[in-house]
Design an enzyme around this catalytic site. Sequence first.
Site, mmCIF file in Angstrom:
data_model
loop_
_atom_site.group_PDB
_atom_site.id
_atom_site.type_symbol
_atom_site.label_atom_id
_atom_site.label_comp_id
_atom_site.label_asym_id
_atom_site.label_seq_id
_atom_site.Cartn_x
_atom_site.Cartn_y
_atom_site.Cartn_z
ATOM 1 N N CYS A 331 0.829 -1.212 0.000
ATOM 2 C CA CYS A 331 0.000 0.000 0.000
ATOM 3 C C CYS A 331 0.865 1.265 0.000
ATOM 4 O O CYS A 331 1.486 1.564 -0.998
ATOM 5 C CB CYS A 331 -1.020 -0.030 1.130
ATOM 6 S SG CYS A 331 -2.412 1.059 0.756
ATOM 7 N N HIS A 410 -3.749 -4.971 1.189
ATOM 8 C CA HIS A 410 -3.355 -5.493 2.504
ATOM 9 C C HIS A 410 -3.900 -6.917 2.598
ATOM 10 O O HIS A 410 -4.846 -7.277 1.894
ATOM 11 C CB HIS A 410 -3.984 -4.674 3.637
ATOM 12 C CG HIS A 410 -3.476 -3.280 3.710
ATOM 13 N ND1 HIS A 410 -2.219 -2.961 4.142
ATOM 14 C CD2 HIS A 410 -4.070 -2.097 3.416
ATOM 15 C CE1 HIS A 410 -2.046 -1.658 4.115
ATOM 16 N NE2 HIS A 410 -3.156 -1.101 3.671
HETATM 17 N N1 LIG Z 1 -3.171 1.839 3.770
HETATM 18 C C1 LIG Z 1 -2.222 2.609 3.259
HETATM 19 O O1 LIG Z 1 -1.034 2.286 3.295
HETATM 20 C C2 LIG Z 1 -2.664 3.942 2.721
HETATM 21 C C3 LIG Z 1 -1.659 4.625 1.841
HETATM 22 C C4 LIG Z 1 -1.946 6.084 1.578
HETATM 23 N N2 LIG Z 1 -1.935 6.870 2.794
HETATM 24 C C5 LIG Z 1 -3.268 6.242 0.851
HETATM 25 O O2 LIG Z 1 -4.247 6.651 1.441
HETATM 26 O O3 LIG Z 1 -3.345 5.953 -0.299
#
Ligand SMILES: NC(=O)CC[C@H](N)C(=O)O
Length: 487
Positions: A331, A410
Amino acid sequence: MGSLLIAGTTSDAGKTTVVTGLCRWLARQGVRVAPYKAQNMSNNSMVCADGAEIGRAQWIQAVAAGAEPEAAMNPVLLKPGSDRRSHVVLMGEPWGELTARGFLTERAELAKAAFAAYDDLASRYDVVISEGAGSPTEINLRQSDYVNMGLAQHIQAPVVVVGDIDRGGVFASMFGTVALLDAADQALISGFLVNKFRGDASLLQPGIDMLTSATGRPTYGVLPWLPELWLDSEDALDVPVRRTSGSAEVLSIAVVRFPRISNFTDLDALAVEPTNSVFFTTSPAEVRDADLLVLPGSRATVSDLEWLRSMGLAEAVAGRVAAGRPVLGICGGYQLLGGAISDPHGVEGGGEHTGLGLLPVATVFAAEKVLARPARTAYEIHHGVATVVGEAAEFPGGCRVGNTWGTIWHGLLDDDARRHAFLTEVAELTGKPAPDGTVSFAALRESRLDRLADAIDEYVDTAALMKLIEHGPTASPFIPPGAPKTV
Ligand SMILES: NC(=O)CC[C@H](N)C(=O)O
């Protein structure tokens, strides 16, 4: 309809574990039970089947209860983006940003939604086990509280206070937790649970008896120190670390500890393999030397990217990639392995940024948050939409170039077959042992939930607790001085 609120003398006293164990224990008795936490502050969250985002802990508690996880189980989720600001998820959906101050004025609206969610759950389940937050005796916050005593008053639920005896001071903090509440709140505090006890129970008993006589309230049980009863890692970053010394026999996995790390429950799936040693790090040398490097999720990709550079970690990552040594970005970690990162709507402060340029990926932050369940164990929680813009091999939820993998998903490695295949390839590349393919992540979680319920069964006076859940608080004495006057 039964109800119980598990409060704690401190954060980390074990409320989450106790609620989880109680949910499984009650489910085993055939009780239709739901977990509930009015407001959770965590960057570890999960997407429910209906697309609602809730705290990871409430999701696990629902799994323990055999109930379908849903927004009402954690109506307010605060995801801290900095020390003073939090992103608020209300009933599973993005609601807005709150500053530490603004929070006081907005609380009424959140409280209303949280109480409505509780009432809805209570109408559909036989028992709701609520988890408080911090201590119920944060006297400066009592007026606007809707998570601890504010909630208990709304639902007239009995409250049991869990205390961590390992830290010491458990009797004083339990006594003080009661004695600094006003009479109406004290009337709901129905007893205590001692948690994380190691040692000779007979030495503890006199203290328990004295606490009973000093407060007029029973201790429902003394739960032993059960570190092996790991659940999905909670907010303490030390939880999932299973470090065996840098032995040639294990595959070492370094996970960069971003200041705004999120959804680090992804690492639990790696830590369950006995052939792995997983640890968090901020050290360039460890980033360089580990067999596998993981760049995990981040609440704030852009600021964690800047941090990575300022720590000298960016070069260490680039050095690994140049040498063909394995790197996995998840992510936020995937986004920053890419090139252009653009934030036209100011989701993460706005502007155009350049990632590490190690994967041919461009990220654009969308105003709308993506909440999805793209595959069996996988889930997506992000604003940044990452697009492959160059030559790359396929990888679920992302792409791969050489030995650098990235995914926006994830939970990908919770899938046993996928985890085993990925680790086998990393093992071949590094000459380290591969997993034997027998570990089932889901089965391991189930057995831990069961052992937690076994512990509740063995160490808690469940008959007395059931009576409390069914019949509510019994008359307990007022302990002076009560709530201090505001000055
Ligand atoms: N869950 C995450 O790693 C989010 C990644 C990033 N902050 C986004 O919103 O895209």
